[in-house]
Enzyme design. Structure first.
Site, PDB file in Angstrom:
ATOM      1  N   ASP A  31       2.281  36.615  -9.873  1.00 26.58           N
ATOM      2  CA  ASP A  31       2.070  35.089 -10.150  1.00 26.58           C
ATOM      3  C   ASP A  31       2.306  34.328  -9.076  1.00 26.58           C
ATOM      4  O   ASP A  31       1.416  33.458  -8.943  1.00 26.58           O
ATOM      5  CB  ASP A  31       3.446  34.756 -11.022  1.00 26.58           C
ATOM      6  CG  ASP A  31       3.428  35.484 -12.587  1.00 26.58           C
ATOM      7  OD1 ASP A  31       2.180  35.707 -12.864  1.00 26.58           O
ATOM      8  OD2 ASP A  31       4.321  35.396 -13.234  1.00 26.58           O
ATOM      9  N   ARG A  37      19.809  31.216  -9.290  1.00 26.60           N
ATOM     10  CA  ARG A  37      19.056  30.272  -9.213  1.00 26.60           C
ATOM     11  C   ARG A  37      19.435  28.742  -8.992  1.00 26.60           C
ATOM     12  O   ARG A  37      18.527  28.256  -7.946  1.00 26.60           O
ATOM     13  CB  ARG A  37      18.501  29.940 -10.801  1.00 26.60           C
ATOM     14  CG  ARG A  37      17.738  31.067 -11.292  1.00 26.60           C
ATOM     15  CD  ARG A  37      16.532  31.712 -10.182  1.00 26.60           C
ATOM     16  NE  ARG A  37      15.557  32.507 -10.960  1.00 26.60           N
ATOM     17  CZ  ARG A  37      15.522  33.866 -10.638  1.00 26.60           C
ATOM     18  NH1 ARG A  37      16.522  34.120  -9.837  1.00 26.60           N
ATOM     19  NH2 ARG A  37      14.743  34.675 -11.150  1.00 26.60           N
ATOM     20  N   ASP A  51      15.035  30.097 -16.509  1.00 24.25           N
ATOM     21  CA  ASP A  51      15.170  29.857 -14.896  1.00 24.25           C
ATOM     22  C   ASP A  51      14.194  28.679 -14.605  1.00 24.25           C
ATOM     23  O   ASP A  51      14.997  27.979 -13.787  1.00 24.25           O
ATOM     24  CB  ASP A  51      14.426  31.157 -14.344  1.00 24.25           C
ATOM     25  CG  ASP A  51      15.043  32.244 -14.299  1.00 24.25           C
ATOM     26  OD1 ASP A  51      16.471  32.164 -14.509  1.00 24.25           O
ATOM     27  OD2 ASP A  51      14.650  33.632 -14.393  1.00 24.25           O
TER      28      ASP A  51
HETATM   29  N1  ARG Z   1      18.151  36.664 -19.658  1.00 23.98           N
HETATM   30  C1  ARG Z   1      18.597  36.462 -18.133  1.00 23.98           C
HETATM   31  C2  ARG Z   1      18.636  35.132 -18.022  1.00 23.98           C
HETATM   32  O1  ARG Z   1      18.253  34.188 -18.668  1.00 23.98           O
HETATM   33  C3  ARG Z   1      17.672  37.196 -17.173  1.00 23.98           C
HETATM   34  C4  ARG Z   1      16.614  36.452 -16.818  1.00 23.98           C
HETATM   35  C5  ARG Z   1      15.608  37.261 -15.886  1.00 23.98           C
HETATM   36  N2  ARG Z   1      14.592  36.400 -15.209  1.00 23.98           N
HETATM   37  C6  ARG Z   1      13.587  36.697 -14.838  1.00 23.98           C
HETATM   38  N3  ARG Z   1      12.816  35.737 -14.341  1.00 23.98           N
HETATM   39  N4  ARG Z   1      12.981  37.778 -15.359  1.00 23.98           N
HETATM   40  O2  ARG Z   1      19.430  34.705 -17.121  1.00 23.98           O
END
Ligand code: ARG
Length: 420
Positions: free
Chosen positions: A31, A112, A141
């Site tokens: 990406d 993050r 995120d």
């Molecule tokens: N479900 C978890 C969260 O919302 C993990 C997210 C993982 N992020 C990713 N970009 N794959 O924090």
């Protein structure tokens, strides 16, 4: 219809005409590699790449840097943020026993705000007007990253190409091929969506979206499956000072090193596999598979020590505050003052959390087997069944029972009156 040029929907969305130099949060994956080239072409903008090391196992940061250069980045910054991540984010999470849902210790959510804060810092230092990230429009995120940027740097704009470019995986691969973007590994099967750092690893996508599909073995790349774990148990002894883990089996270690060491013990013994349904902040319900060996062991040990040094009243309140802390962090509200208010409470509550906990690791289970603390609100003389005297008089117990049960007994009688 208002002119979107004059009235953008949000305060931070970038108008293409104003984008000259972009700080891209770059992972080296498909990406963000496609994105690096795409931003240069679509926005006719310069790109500064930033990669943040928060302890992703097995990452080759020099290869990532070289790839960003190869794709035409103006500058490529790689920051080792492991110390800061642990000190400012993971240790407070331990003090708050931070878990969202049944078993997610928030490793992604904790990283993050730090990653976005570093993006702001590097964007300012390199004269960027915009920050780009690779989050989708369906996840948490994007909330965490954009809320951080909008809070810390209202002058900076944001672009989130994955949300808008409407390329599927096939189109992205095609874009990569036609623009000479190197692809690592095979590209036939779409991979799991992975995020990891030194506090854990998550997998989403593919069969994980079928809720009645039991985990396939190949998803577990960090933790040994319990059925394959050693037949001999290990006991790890973790020392804490004021809620912070400081030693492993008697040896003092820096927190980063200690977490990594405990993580590898746990991974070997099959500790910390979680398969959970989760309520995302954007409304979706999803399934996540987590591998969280270090967090499982350390949070278990920390909770045990709290149980030993606190009072019944503290233990009734703290879980509610812990849960609120975890929710704020999950929801991307790291910079919300309530979080720092809660941290002040966590500090106070952890001031007594000093001592040692032994945890037995065996085929997927992490069970506390020993605990000791100079601050324990515990006296084996008082607790023993046989003796009476000192601070505890068994003769006082019947009087206690009489008064303690008084209201409940009266109420029972009222509700069970014959004349009703
Ligand atoms: N479900 C978890 C969260 O919302 C993990 C997210 C993982 N992020 C990713 N970009 N794959 O924090």
């Amino acid at each position: 219809m208002p002119d979107p040029k004059l009235h953008p929907t949000t305060s931070f969305e970038a108008h293409p005409d104003d984008v000259r130099r972009v700080l891209l949060l770059y992972s080296g994956g498909l990406d963000t590699s496609v994105m690096l080239k795409w931003i240069r072409d679509e926005y006719e903008a310069e790109v500064v790449a930033l990669t943040v090391n928060v302890g992703q196992p097995g990452e080759d940061y020099e290869a990532i840097r070289a790839k960003a250069h190869q794709l035409g980045a103006l500058e490529c910054h790689v920051v080792d943020a492991r110390e800061e991540f642990v000190r400012e984010y993971v240790l407070p999470a331990i003090k708050a026993n931070a878990v969202y849902g049944p078993g997610y210790p928030l490793f992604t959510a904790l990283s993050r705000p730090l990653i976005a804060k570093l993006a702001v810092q590097h964007a300012r230092e390199t004269g960027c007007d915009t920050i780009a990230h690779g989050c989708t429009g369906k996840g948490n995120d994007q909330v965490r990253i954009e809320a951080t940027i909008a809070t810390l740097a209202p002058e900076l704009k944001v672009i989130a190409p994955v949300r808008s470019w409407r390329m599927g995986r096939e189109e992205e691969l095609e874009y990569a091929r036609t623009h000479g973007i190197p692809l690592k590994g095979g590209s036939e099967v779409s991979p799991y969506s992975i995020d990891d750092n030194l506090w854990g690893r998550s997998s989403e996508g593919r069969w994980i979206e079928d809720l009645d599909h039991a985990p396939e073995d190949d998803v577990f790349q960090l933790v040994t499956r319990p059925e394959e774990a050693p037949d001999e148990a290990d006991i790890v002894e973790i020392g804490f000072e004021r809620g912070v883990p400081v030693s492993l089996n008697g040896a003092r270690l820096g927190a980063v090193h200690l977490i990594e060491r405990i993580g590898s013990f746990g991974a070997r013994h099959g500790i910390g596999i979680v398969d959970q349904i989760e309520d995302r902040i954007v409304g979706l319900k999803v399934r996540d598979i987590y591998e969280v060996p270090a967090a499982t062991i350390l949070l278990t040990a920390h909770r045990e020590l709290e149980a030993l040094v606190g009072t019944i009243h503290q233990h009734q309140l703290k879980p509610a505050l812990d849960q609120k802390w975890a929710y704020l962090v999950y929801a991307g509200l790291w910079w919300e003052p309530l979080r720092t208010d809660l941290d002040a409470y966590m500090e106070a509550a952890n001031s007594q959390v000093t001592g040692t906990v032994g945890v037995k690791l065996y085929k997927g289970s992490a069970r506390v087997v020993t605990r000791s603390s100079p601050n324990a609100v515990y006296d084996s003389q008082l607790a023993t069944f046989s003796e009476s005297g000192g601070l505890f008089s068994q003769d006082a117990s019947p009087g206690f029972i009489e008064l303690f049960s008084l209201q409940s007994r009266m109420a029972w009688r009222v509700r069970n009156r014959e004349d009703r």
